[in-house]
Structures are given as C-alpha cells and as structure tokens.
Design a protein around this motif. Structure first.
Motif, PDB file in Angstrom:
ATOM      1  N   THR A  74       0.734  -1.308   0.056  1.00  0.00           N
ATOM      2  CA  THR A  74      -0.085   0.066   0.104  1.00  0.00           C
ATOM      3  C   THR A  74       0.754   1.283   0.103  1.00  0.00           C
ATOM      4  OG1 THR A  74      -0.044   0.209   2.531  1.00  0.00           O
ATOM      5  CG2 THR A  74      -1.542  -1.437   1.532  1.00  0.00           C
ATOM      6  N   GLU A  75       0.013   2.582  -0.019  1.00  0.00           N
ATOM      7  CA  GLU A  75       0.925   3.561   0.134  1.00  0.00           C
ATOM      8  C   GLU A  75       1.594   3.619   1.364  1.00  0.00           C
ATOM      9  OE1 GLU A  75       2.496   6.962  -1.366  1.00  0.00           O
ATOM     10  OE2 GLU A  75       1.275   5.620  -2.587  1.00  0.00           O
ATOM     11  N   ASP A  76       0.846   3.357   2.421  1.00  0.00           N
ATOM     12  CA  ASP A  76       1.717   3.193   3.714  1.00  0.00           C
ATOM     13  C   ASP A  76       3.171   2.338   3.696  1.00  0.00           C
ATOM     14  OD1 ASP A  76      -0.227   4.672   5.044  1.00  0.00           O
ATOM     15  OD2 ASP A  76      -1.204   2.934   5.940  1.00  0.00           O
ATOM     16  N   ASP A  77       3.132   1.392   2.788  1.00  0.00           N
ATOM     17  CA  ASP A  77       4.184   0.576   2.568  1.00  0.00           C
ATOM     18  C   ASP A  77       5.422   1.453   1.765  1.00  0.00           C
ATOM     19  OD1 ASP A  77       3.563  -1.885   3.981  1.00  0.00           O
ATOM     20  OD2 ASP A  77       2.181  -2.342   2.041  1.00  0.00           O
ATOM     21  N   VAL A  78       4.936   1.998   1.047  1.00  0.00           N
ATOM     22  CA  VAL A  78       5.676   2.995   0.099  1.00  0.00           C
ATOM     23  C   VAL A  78       6.405   4.130   1.008  1.00  0.00           C
ATOM     24  CG1 VAL A  78       5.951   4.790  -1.684  1.00  0.00           C
ATOM     25  CG2 VAL A  78       4.456   2.517  -2.090  1.00  0.00           C
ATOM     26  N   GLU A  79       5.421   4.651   1.793  1.00  0.00           N
ATOM     27  CA  GLU A  79       6.122   5.630   2.873  1.00  0.00           C
ATOM     28  C   GLU A  79       6.972   4.970   3.570  1.00  0.00           C
ATOM     29  OE1 GLU A  79       5.628   8.778   2.597  1.00  0.00           O
ATOM     30  OE2 GLU A  79       4.448   8.617   1.029  1.00  0.00           O
ATOM     31  N   ARG A  80       6.823   3.660   4.000  1.00  0.00           N
ATOM     32  CA  ARG A  80       7.986   3.215   5.045  1.00  0.00           C
ATOM     33  C   ARG A  80       9.256   3.038   4.212  1.00  0.00           C
ATOM     34  NH1 ARG A  80       8.612  -1.885   4.969  1.00  0.00           N
ATOM     35  NH2 ARG A  80       6.636  -2.400   4.147  1.00  0.00           N
ATOM     36  N   LEU A  81       9.106   2.507   3.048  1.00  0.00           N
ATOM     37  CA  LEU A  81      10.166   2.396   2.238  1.00  0.00           C
ATOM     38  C   LEU A  81      10.947   3.538   1.814  1.00  0.00           C
ATOM     39  CD1 LEU A  81       8.649  -0.569  -0.035  1.00  0.00           C
ATOM     40  CD2 LEU A  81      10.507  -0.959   1.712  1.00  0.00           C
ATOM     41  N   MET A  82      10.129   4.635   1.928  1.00  0.00           N
ATOM     42  CA  MET A  82      10.975   5.940   1.627  1.00  0.00           C
ATOM     43  C   MET A  82      11.895   6.232   2.680  1.00  0.00           C
ATOM     44  SD  MET A  82      10.190   7.220  -1.360  1.00  0.00           S
ATOM     45  CE  MET A  82      10.873   8.879  -1.162  1.00  0.00           C
ATOM     46  N   ASN A  84      13.668   3.877   4.342  1.00  0.00           N
ATOM     47  CA  ASN A  84      14.557   2.778   4.372  1.00  0.00           C
ATOM     48  C   ASN A  84      16.075   3.301   3.503  1.00  0.00           C
ATOM     49  OD1 ASN A  84      16.202   0.438   3.978  1.00  0.00           O
ATOM     50  ND2 ASN A  84      14.338  -0.774   3.654  1.00  0.00           N
ATOM     51  N   LYS A  85      16.964   3.568   4.455  1.00  0.00           N
ATOM     52  CA  LYS A  85      18.196   3.805   4.027  1.00  0.00           C
ATOM     53  C   LYS A  85      19.065   2.793   3.032  1.00  0.00           C
ATOM     54  CE  LYS A  85      18.931   7.417   7.498  1.00  0.00           C
ATOM     55  NZ  LYS A  85      19.537   7.915   8.575  1.00  0.00           N
ATOM     56  N   GLY A  86      18.601   1.576   3.260  1.00  0.00           N
ATOM     57  CA  GLY A  86      19.290   0.408   2.651  1.00  0.00           C
ATOM     58  C   GLY A  86      18.897   0.139   1.092  1.00  0.00           C
ATOM     59  N   ILE A  87      17.918   1.048   0.644  1.00  0.00           N
ATOM     60  CA  ILE A  87      17.469   0.929  -0.782  1.00  0.00           C
ATOM     61  C   ILE A  87      17.473   2.377  -1.305  1.00  0.00           C
ATOM     62  CG2 ILE A  87      16.049  -0.891  -0.240  1.00  0.00           C
ATOM     63  CD1 ILE A  87      13.647   0.930  -0.525  1.00  0.00           C
ATOM     64  N   VAL A  88      17.350   2.477  -2.719  1.00  0.00           N
ATOM     65  CA  VAL A  88      17.510   3.787  -3.310  1.00  0.00           C
ATOM     66  C   VAL A  88      15.944   4.398  -2.849  1.00  0.00           C
ATOM     67  CG1 VAL A  88      17.247   5.014  -5.279  1.00  0.00           C
ATOM     68  CG2 VAL A  88      19.023   3.006  -5.060  1.00  0.00           C
ATOM     69  N   ARG A  89      15.929   5.578  -2.164  1.00  0.00           N
ATOM     70  CA  ARG A  89      14.724   6.071  -1.826  1.00  0.00           C
ATOM     71  C   ARG A  89      13.981   7.022  -2.785  1.00  0.00           C
ATOM     72  NH1 ARG A  89      16.266   8.203   4.190  1.00  0.00           N
ATOM     73  NH2 ARG A  89      18.428   8.442   2.733  1.00  0.00           N
ATOM     74  N   ASN A  90      13.564   6.326  -3.841  1.00  0.00           N
ATOM     75  CA  ASN A  90      12.919   7.221  -4.816  1.00  0.00           C
ATOM     76  C   ASN A  90      11.549   6.634  -5.117  1.00  0.00           C
ATOM     77  OD1 ASN A  90      11.956   7.193  -7.926  1.00  0.00           O
ATOM     78  ND2 ASN A  90      14.063   8.348  -8.184  1.00  0.00           N
ATOM     79  N   ARG A  91      10.771   7.534  -5.076  1.00  0.00           N
ATOM     80  CA  ARG A  91       9.108   6.995  -5.059  1.00  0.00           C
ATOM     81  C   ARG A  91       8.807   6.244  -6.262  1.00  0.00           C
ATOM     82  NH1 ARG A  91       5.569   8.418  -1.305  1.00  0.00           N
ATOM     83  NH2 ARG A  91       6.713  10.000  -0.615  1.00  0.00           N
ATOM     84  N   LEU A  92       9.277   6.906  -7.335  1.00  0.00           N
ATOM     85  CA  LEU A  92       9.033   6.196  -8.673  1.00  0.00           C
ATOM     86  C   LEU A  92       9.410   4.803  -8.843  1.00  0.00           C
ATOM     87  CD1 LEU A  92       9.304   9.258 -11.028  1.00  0.00           C
ATOM     88  CD2 LEU A  92       7.111   8.298 -10.306  1.00  0.00           C
ATOM     89  N   ALA A  96       7.607   1.481  -8.976  1.00  0.00           N
ATOM     90  CA  ALA A  96       7.775   0.409 -10.211  1.00  0.00           C
ATOM     91  C   ALA A  96       7.788  -1.089  -9.694  1.00  0.00           C
ATOM     92  CB  ALA A  96       9.037   1.013 -10.737  1.00  0.00           C
ATOM     93  N   ILE A  97       8.379  -1.165  -8.526  1.00  0.00           N
ATOM     94  CA  ILE A  97       8.632  -2.639  -8.365  1.00  0.00           C
ATOM     95  C   ILE A  97       7.320  -3.321  -7.908  1.00  0.00           C
ATOM     96  CG2 ILE A  97       9.268  -4.340  -6.405  1.00  0.00           C
ATOM     97  CD1 ILE A  97      11.945  -2.406  -6.408  1.00  0.00           C
ATOM     98  N   ILE A  98       6.307  -2.390  -7.514  1.00  0.00           N
ATOM     99  CA  ILE A  98       4.680  -2.757  -7.366  1.00  0.00           C
ATOM    100  C   ILE A  98       4.326  -3.090  -8.519  1.00  0.00           C
ATOM    101  CG2 ILE A  98       2.830  -2.149  -6.027  1.00  0.00           C
ATOM    102  CD1 ILE A  98       4.509  -0.542  -3.811  1.00  0.00           C
TER     103      ILE A  98
END
Length: 193
Positions: A74-82, A84-92, A96-98
């Motif tokens: 969900t969008e909440d998951d996206v916000e959480r992942l934004m 996450n310093k362990g990945i590229v924090r790019n919303r697009l 895209a993975i979703i």
C-alpha cells in the motif's frame, strides 16, 4: 596470474564475484528473473555496483521479491520504504516494483510462465555474441526494444530498452562477455540455456 575479465569490471571484489559467477549465466527461474528485472530498473541513473551492494536490503524490503506479496503493498508501505536507507529512496522506483509485481501476476494469470515470457524474446536460446571490445557492445537491440514495449503495455515501469538490454545481459539471454574474458573462454557452454 590475474585472469582477464570484461573491461567494465572494476577492482571491487563484489563486482568481480558478480561478473565471474552471476552475470551472463542463463536464469530460468521466474522469480529470480522478476527480481533481477526490478533490480535493473533500480539502477536507472546509478551504477550497477550501487544496487549490487544494496541487493540484500531490497530482498528484505520487498518480501524476497514475492510478486504476490509485493502486489498488495500500500501507500503506507511506500512511505515506510521511503525511510529505508538500505535501498534507493525514490518513490517512482519503489512504486515501479509494485507495478511490476502486478504485471508479473497478470502474465501468470494468462497461463504463461514469466520465465517463458521473458525467454520468448530470444526464441528460448541465448544469443552468443563475439564482441572483442566493450565499445562494440550495444546499449539496446531489436530484442530489448521489443521486450521494453511489451512490458510497458503490461504496466511495468523502469523497463526502457537500455534497462531491458542490461537485464538480458545479466540473466543470460545474451552472452556479452568479450571474447578475451576468461568467462567467455573457459566455459562457453555455461552460457547455453
């Protein structure tokens, strides 16, 4: 005695291991293909080494690249992942993975294995190239153009032709090790599907 590798490989040991043991070897597992396609999309604008070093974090963040679990994020998951310093924090790129997971499931729902779908772009046989110099290796081909167009029609993102060609190289749809590379010279059969 040091072995000759493709000229793009740096002195970084992670990169060397990836080149020597992963890059260009044919992948037939649909989930591994899905993960690699998503990771190649994350590379856009960055070096592959950056993504390679974050690969473990991506597997943790995206449910080991299980398309079913990713597709319901969900969008909440996206916000959480934004955060996450362990990945590229790019919303697009996160979205895209979703989107790609949903595209994967659409293909599978049609009764087509994602692996068969991907390999159909090279008629189920790796293209074995004979490049002498890295400057001969193209960034795109007719096959990567076709794959990009087809994936975009199915809702995939970050699958331009250049990304698709890098993906094709990585998962062995094409063997683009240069002919002087020890991977090309010592075991050409490793690159046959």
């Amino acid at each position: 005695m040091q072995q000759t590798r493709c000229a793009w490989v740096s002195q970084d040991l992670i990169y060397q291991d990836y080149h020597d043991n992963v890059w260009g070897r044919p992948v037939k597992d649909k989930y591994e293909l899905f993960a690699k396609l998503c990771l190649d999309g994350q590379q856009a604008g960055l070096s592959w080494l950056t993504i390679l070093k974050k690969q473990h974090n991506y597997y943790q963040a995206f449910h080991n690249f299980d398309p079913l679990l990713i597709s319901v994020m969900t969008e909440d998951d996206v916000e959480r992942l934004m955060q996450n310093k362990g990945i590229v924090r790019n919303r697009l790129k996160i979205n895209a993975i979703i989107k790609n997971a949903r595209g994967f499931l659409e293909i599978e729902r049609e009764g087509i294995s994602f692996a068969d779908y991907i390999w159909s772009f090279v008629k189920d046989e790796p293209i074995i190239n004979t490049w002498i110099d890295k400057n001969e290796v193209p960034n795109t081909t007719n096959e990567s153009d076709a794959m990009s167009k087809a994936l975009k029609k199915r809702g995939f993102s970050f699958v331009g032709s250049t990304i698709c060609y890098a993906f094709m190289q990585a998962v062995g749809l094409v063997n683009d090790h240069t002919t002087d590379c020890f991977c090309y010279l010592t075991n050409p059969n490793a690159f046959k599907a």
